[in-house]
Design a protein around this motif. Structure first.
Motif, PDB file in Angstrom:
ATOM      1  N   TYR A 222       0.826  -1.205   0.000  1.00 33.79           N
ATOM      2  CA  TYR A 222       0.000   0.000   0.000  1.00 33.79           C
ATOM      3  C   TYR A 222       0.860   1.254   0.000  1.00 33.79           C
ATOM      4  CZ  TYR A 222       0.736  -0.456   5.117  1.00 33.79           C
ATOM      5  OH  TYR A 222       1.279  -0.610   6.372  1.00 33.79           O
ATOM      6  N   LEU A 223       0.198   2.348  -0.356  1.00 30.95           N
ATOM      7  CA  LEU A 223       0.793   3.677  -0.349  1.00 30.95           C
ATOM      8  C   LEU A 223      -0.194   4.615   0.333  1.00 30.95           C
ATOM      9  CD1 LEU A 223       2.966   5.738  -1.384  1.00 30.95           C
ATOM     10  CD2 LEU A 223       1.592   5.924  -3.473  1.00 30.95           C
ATOM     11  N   VAL A 224       0.302   5.402   1.293  1.00 34.43           N
ATOM     12  CA  VAL A 224      -0.540   6.331   2.037  1.00 34.43           C
ATOM     13  C   VAL A 224       0.051   7.729   1.916  1.00 34.43           C
ATOM     14  CG1 VAL A 224      -1.519   6.931   4.290  1.00 34.43           C
ATOM     15  CG2 VAL A 224      -1.184   4.526   3.676  1.00 34.43           C
ATOM     16  N   GLY A 225      -0.796   8.704   1.648  1.00 28.48           N
ATOM     17  CA  GLY A 225      -0.350  10.089   1.571  1.00 28.48           C
ATOM     18  C   GLY A 225      -1.016  10.949   2.616  1.00 28.48           C
ATOM     19  N   TYR A 231      -3.750   3.978  -1.535  1.00 29.78           N
ATOM     20  CA  TYR A 231      -3.868   3.021  -2.623  1.00 29.78           C
ATOM     21  C   TYR A 231      -3.426   1.688  -2.041  1.00 29.78           C
ATOM     22  CZ  TYR A 231      -2.575   0.460  -6.895  1.00 29.78           C
ATOM     23  OH  TYR A 231      -2.436  -0.501  -7.873  1.00 29.78           O
ATOM     24  N   PHE A 232      -4.339   0.732  -1.980  1.00 32.19           N
ATOM     25  CA  PHE A 232      -4.103  -0.553  -1.320  1.00 32.19           C
ATOM     26  C   PHE A 232      -4.245  -1.685  -2.322  1.00 32.19           C
ATOM     27  CE2 PHE A 232      -5.668  -4.353   0.856  1.00 32.19           C
ATOM     28  CZ  PHE A 232      -4.723  -4.509   1.860  1.00 32.19           C
ATOM     29  N   ARG A 233      -3.259  -2.609  -2.323  1.00 32.94           N
ATOM     30  CA  ARG A 233      -3.317  -3.809  -3.154  1.00 32.94           C
ATOM     31  C   ARG A 233      -3.323  -5.017  -2.243  1.00 32.94           C
ATOM     32  NH1 ARG A 233       1.363  -1.722  -5.256  1.00 32.94           N
ATOM     33  NH2 ARG A 233       2.355  -3.767  -5.369  1.00 32.94           N
ATOM     34  N   SER A 234      -4.379  -5.778  -2.271  1.00 27.11           N
ATOM     35  CA  SER A 234      -4.476  -6.923  -1.357  1.00 27.11           C
ATOM     36  C   SER A 234      -3.434  -7.978  -1.667  1.00 27.11           C
ATOM     37  CB  SER A 234      -5.882  -7.530  -1.413  1.00 27.11           C
ATOM     38  OG  SER A 234      -6.212  -7.910  -2.730  1.00 27.11           O
ATOM     39  N   THR A 235      -3.052  -8.102  -2.933  1.00 28.17           N
ATOM     40  CA  THR A 235      -1.960  -8.997  -3.328  1.00 28.17           C
ATOM     41  C   THR A 235      -0.806  -8.123  -3.797  1.00 28.17           C
ATOM     42  OG1 THR A 235      -3.574 -10.657  -4.042  1.00 28.17           O
ATOM     43  CG2 THR A 235      -1.296 -10.945  -4.778  1.00 28.17           C
ATOM     44  N   GLY A 236       0.227  -8.069  -2.998  1.00 29.20           N
ATOM     45  CA  GLY A 236       1.269  -7.065  -3.180  1.00 29.20           C
ATOM     46  C   GLY A 236       2.055  -7.141  -4.468  1.00 29.20           C
ATOM     47  N   ASN A 237       2.116  -8.308  -5.098  1.00 28.51           N
ATOM     48  CA  ASN A 237       2.902  -8.426  -6.332  1.00 28.51           C
ATOM     49  C   ASN A 237       2.036  -8.312  -7.582  1.00 28.51           C
ATOM     50  OD1 ASN A 237       1.538 -10.822  -6.097  1.00 28.51           O
ATOM     51  ND2 ASN A 237       3.330 -12.151  -6.343  1.00 28.51           N
ATOM     52  N   GLY A 248     -10.133   9.082   1.327  1.00 28.74           N
ATOM     53  CA  GLY A 248     -10.395   7.980   2.255  1.00 28.74           C
ATOM     54  C   GLY A 248      -9.584   8.105   3.537  1.00 28.74           C
ATOM     55  N   ALA A 249      -9.828   9.173   4.307  1.00 27.05           N
ATOM     56  CA  ALA A 249      -8.997   9.462   5.480  1.00 27.05           C
ATOM     57  C   ALA A 249      -9.057   8.361   6.536  1.00 27.05           C
ATOM     58  CB  ALA A 249      -9.403  10.802   6.086  1.00 27.05           C
ATOM     59  N   ALA A 250     -10.229   7.781   6.773  1.00 31.35           N
ATOM     60  CA  ALA A 250     -10.344   6.766   7.824  1.00 31.35           C
ATOM     61  C   ALA A 250      -9.483   5.551   7.507  1.00 31.35           C
ATOM     62  CB  ALA A 250     -11.807   6.364   7.990  1.00 31.35           C
ATOM     63  N   ARG A 251      -9.594   5.046   6.293  1.00 24.56           N
ATOM     64  CA  ARG A 251      -8.777   3.895   5.883  1.00 24.56           C
ATOM     65  C   ARG A 251      -7.301   4.285   5.808  1.00 24.56           C
ATOM     66  NH1 ARG A 251      -7.203  -1.161   6.073  1.00 24.56           N
ATOM     67  NH2 ARG A 251      -6.988  -2.232   4.070  1.00 24.56           N
ATOM     68  N   ALA A 252      -7.011   5.485   5.344  1.00 27.19           N
ATOM     69  CA  ALA A 252      -5.622   5.936   5.263  1.00 27.19           C
ATOM     70  C   ALA A 252      -4.982   5.982   6.644  1.00 27.19           C
ATOM     71  CB  ALA A 252      -5.551   7.304   4.594  1.00 27.19           C
ATOM     72  N   ARG A 253      -5.712   6.486   7.632  1.00 28.20           N
ATOM     73  CA  ARG A 253      -5.163   6.528   8.997  1.00 28.20           C
ATOM     74  C   ARG A 253      -4.933   5.122   9.536  1.00 28.20           C
ATOM     75  NH1 ARG A 253      -8.907  10.883   9.496  1.00 28.20           N
ATOM     76  NH2 ARG A 253     -10.433   9.489  10.458  1.00 28.20           N
ATOM     77  N   GLN A 254      -5.826   4.209   9.202  1.00 32.12           N
ATOM     78  CA  GLN A 254      -5.664   2.822   9.639  1.00 32.12           C
ATOM     79  C   GLN A 254      -4.401   2.210   9.047  1.00 32.12           C
ATOM     80  OE1 GLN A 254      -8.268  -0.269   7.891  1.00 32.12           O
ATOM     81  NE2 GLN A 254      -8.864  -0.750   9.999  1.00 32.12           N
ATOM     82  N   LEU A 255      -4.187   2.419   7.763  1.00 38.06           N
ATOM     83  CA  LEU A 255      -2.995   1.886   7.114  1.00 38.06           C
ATOM     84  C   LEU A 255      -1.730   2.563   7.627  1.00 38.06           C
ATOM     85  CD1 LEU A 255      -4.299   1.611   3.441  1.00 38.06           C
ATOM     86  CD2 LEU A 255      -3.729  -0.295   4.967  1.00 38.06           C
ATOM     87  N   ARG A 256      -1.803   3.841   7.882  1.00 42.39           N
ATOM     88  CA  ARG A 256      -0.643   4.551   8.413  1.00 42.39           C
ATOM     89  C   ARG A 256      -0.262   4.009   9.786  1.00 42.39           C
ATOM     90  NH1 ARG A 256       1.433   8.642  11.388  1.00 42.39           N
ATOM     91  NH2 ARG A 256       2.899  10.097  10.368  1.00 42.39           N
ATOM     92  N   ALA A 257      -1.263   3.744  10.628  1.00 44.62           N
ATOM     93  CA  ALA A 257      -0.982   3.178  11.960  1.00 44.62           C
ATOM     94  C   ALA A 257      -0.339   1.795  11.829  1.00 44.62           C
ATOM     95  CB  ALA A 257      -2.277   3.099  12.772  1.00 44.62           C
ATOM     96  N   HIS A 258      -0.836   0.988  10.893  1.00 49.11           N
ATOM     97  CA  HIS A 258      -0.241  -0.328  10.650  1.00 49.11           C
ATOM     98  C   HIS A 258       1.213  -0.178  10.203  1.00 49.11           C
ATOM     99  CE1 HIS A 258       0.663  -3.796   7.922  1.00 49.11           C
ATOM    100  NE2 HIS A 258       0.136  -4.476   8.927  1.00 49.11           N
ATOM    101  N   PHE A 259       1.450   0.772   9.303  1.00 53.53           N
ATOM    102  CA  PHE A 259       2.801   1.017   8.806  1.00 53.53           C
ATOM    103  C   PHE A 259       3.738   1.403   9.949  1.00 53.53           C
ATOM    104  CE2 PHE A 259       6.245   3.577   7.216  1.00 53.53           C
ATOM    105  CZ  PHE A 259       6.579   3.024   5.991  1.00 53.53           C
ATOM    106  N   GLU A 260       3.315   2.323  10.809  1.00 56.77           N
ATOM    107  CA  GLU A 260       4.192   2.809  11.873  1.00 56.77           C
ATOM    108  C   GLU A 260       4.530   1.705  12.870  1.00 56.77           C
ATOM    109  OE1 GLU A 260       5.729   5.572  11.841  1.00 56.77           O
ATOM    110  OE2 GLU A 260       4.702   6.323  10.064  1.00 56.77           O
ATOM    111  N   GLN A 261       3.604   0.807  13.123  1.00 56.11           N
ATOM    112  CA  GLN A 261       3.888  -0.321  14.025  1.00 56.11           C
ATOM    113  C   GLN A 261       4.999  -1.200  13.453  1.00 56.11           C
ATOM    114  OE1 GLN A 261       0.169  -2.340  14.544  1.00 56.11           O
ATOM    115  NE2 GLN A 261      -0.725  -0.728  15.814  1.00 56.11           N
ATOM    116  N   ILE A 262       4.913  -1.496  12.158  1.00 53.29           N
ATOM    117  CA  ILE A 262       5.939  -2.327  11.533  1.00 53.29           C
ATOM    118  C   ILE A 262       7.255  -1.561  11.420  1.00 53.29           C
ATOM    119  CG2 ILE A 262       6.526  -3.668   9.476  1.00 53.29           C
ATOM    120  CD1 ILE A 262       3.563  -4.055   9.003  1.00 53.29           C
ATOM    121  N   TRP A 263       7.162  -0.276  11.135  1.00 50.83           N
ATOM    122  CA  TRP A 263       8.365   0.555  11.011  1.00 50.83           C
ATOM    123  C   TRP A 263       9.189   0.497  12.292  1.00 50.83           C
ATOM    124  CZ3 TRP A 263      10.549   3.239   7.008  1.00 50.83           C
ATOM    125  CH2 TRP A 263      11.512   4.197   7.322  1.00 50.83           C
ATOM    126  N   GLU A 264       8.551   0.574  13.434  1.00 46.24           N
ATOM    127  CA  GLU A 264       9.252   0.603  14.715  1.00 46.24           C
ATOM    128  C   GLU A 264       9.998  -0.691  15.001  1.00 46.24           C
ATOM    129  OE1 GLU A 264       9.797   3.140  16.699  1.00 46.24           O
ATOM    130  OE2 GLU A 264       8.783   4.368  15.180  1.00 46.24           O
TER     131      GLU A 264
END
Length: 277
Positions: A222-225, A231-237, A248-264
């Motif tokens: 996915y890509l979040v701005g 922009y989300f792809r369920s199958t990454g390849n 889509g702010a609600a979904r974007a915030r959800q994906l951003r939170a997921h990203f930050e957890q993995i980033w850490e």
């Protein structure tokens, strides 16, 4: 209005129908852009068949945001009417311009662009994937978050996407692009234009490699701005299995939170600086 159309569309290979009045004009919403002295600079039309057309800006005013302001007002007019979306024809230079506003080519009808207004849009082929990615990057102001396997060859190396990334990264000095990689050993990385751009702008681009086995098996990308668009792809390849929404702010915030957890819990990845690119 007709004088403006003549000035905008004449002499550029546009058909006479764009310069003339037609039956839909009386039934359509017209948006006009004027300067401080009231002079017309640009215009566009939203017709009752839910189409954007007759969009143009005087030559001396192009590239200054006039056209995008007109298009934005037309989209607002469509929302006020409760329309689920609008269409536009990908002719006369409209395609790249409308793509920046989130229009995607219609599957099976590449000359027809569509823009949903009431929810996410399906991204069903590689061409639409490039449009969706470039549009999201083009609308981002401060930050991008990208979760990817190996920098998505065929997508992130597309010319329009590279142009959008370069523009995003260089217009101001407070930009941030964070990229999480699943496969840092992929030979595809050696040919990734994004890494060459990142080498020139190391203060903007940050990379980390996922290290947790659970993260390494995450199937999506996915890509979040700005936590506003995604922009989300369920199958990454794959590039034919996704959705995008610039509002889509609600979904974007959800994906951003997921990203930050993995980033850490991921490790910094700086090997790209020594790839000899």
């Amino acid at each position: 209005m007709l004088a403006l159309r003549a000035a905008v569309f004449a002499g550029q290979g546009h058909p006479p129908s764009l310069r003339e009045w037609d039956a839909l004009d009386l039934l359509s919403l017209h948006v006009l852009a004027r300067d401080h002295d009231g002079r017309l600079l640009g215009a566009g039309r939203l017709s009752p068949d839910q189409r954007v057309s007759h969009l143009g800006v005087l030559p001396d005013w192009r590239g200054q945001g006039v056209g995008m302001a007109v298009l934005g007002a037309l989209l607002d007019g469509a929302r006020q009417r409760g329309w689920p979306g609008v269409r536009a024809q990908a002719v006369h230079g409209m395609a790249p311009f409308c793509a920046c506003a989130g229009f995607l080519p219609t599957t099976g009808e590449p000359e027809v662009l569509q823009r949903r207004l009431d929810g996410p849009m399906a991204v069903e082929d590689a061409n639409a994937a490039v449009h969706a990615t470039a549009a999201l990057i083009g609308q981002a102001r401060r930050e991008l978050r990208l979760y990817t396997r190996a920098l998505d060859p065929g997508l992130l190396d597309a010319a329009t996407v590279q142009t959008a990334l370069r523009r995003f990264a260089t217009l101001r000095h407070d930009k941030q692009v964070r990229i999480l990689l699943q496969d840092t050993a992929s030979p595809q990385l050696l040919d990734a234009p994004l890494l060459r751009l990142a080498q020139r702008l190391p203060t903007v681009f940050q990379f980390r490699a996922v290290s947790d086995p659970v993260d390494a098996s995450y199937p999506s990308a996915y890509l979040v701005g700005d936590a506003q668009a995604y922009y989300f792809r369920s199958t990454g390849n794959r590039h034919d299995d996704g959705e995008t929404w610039l509002e889509g702010a609600a979904r974007a915030r959800q994906l951003r939170a997921h990203f930050e957890q993995i980033w850490e819990r991921s490790r910094p990845w700086s090997e790209h600086r020594a790839l000899g690119l």
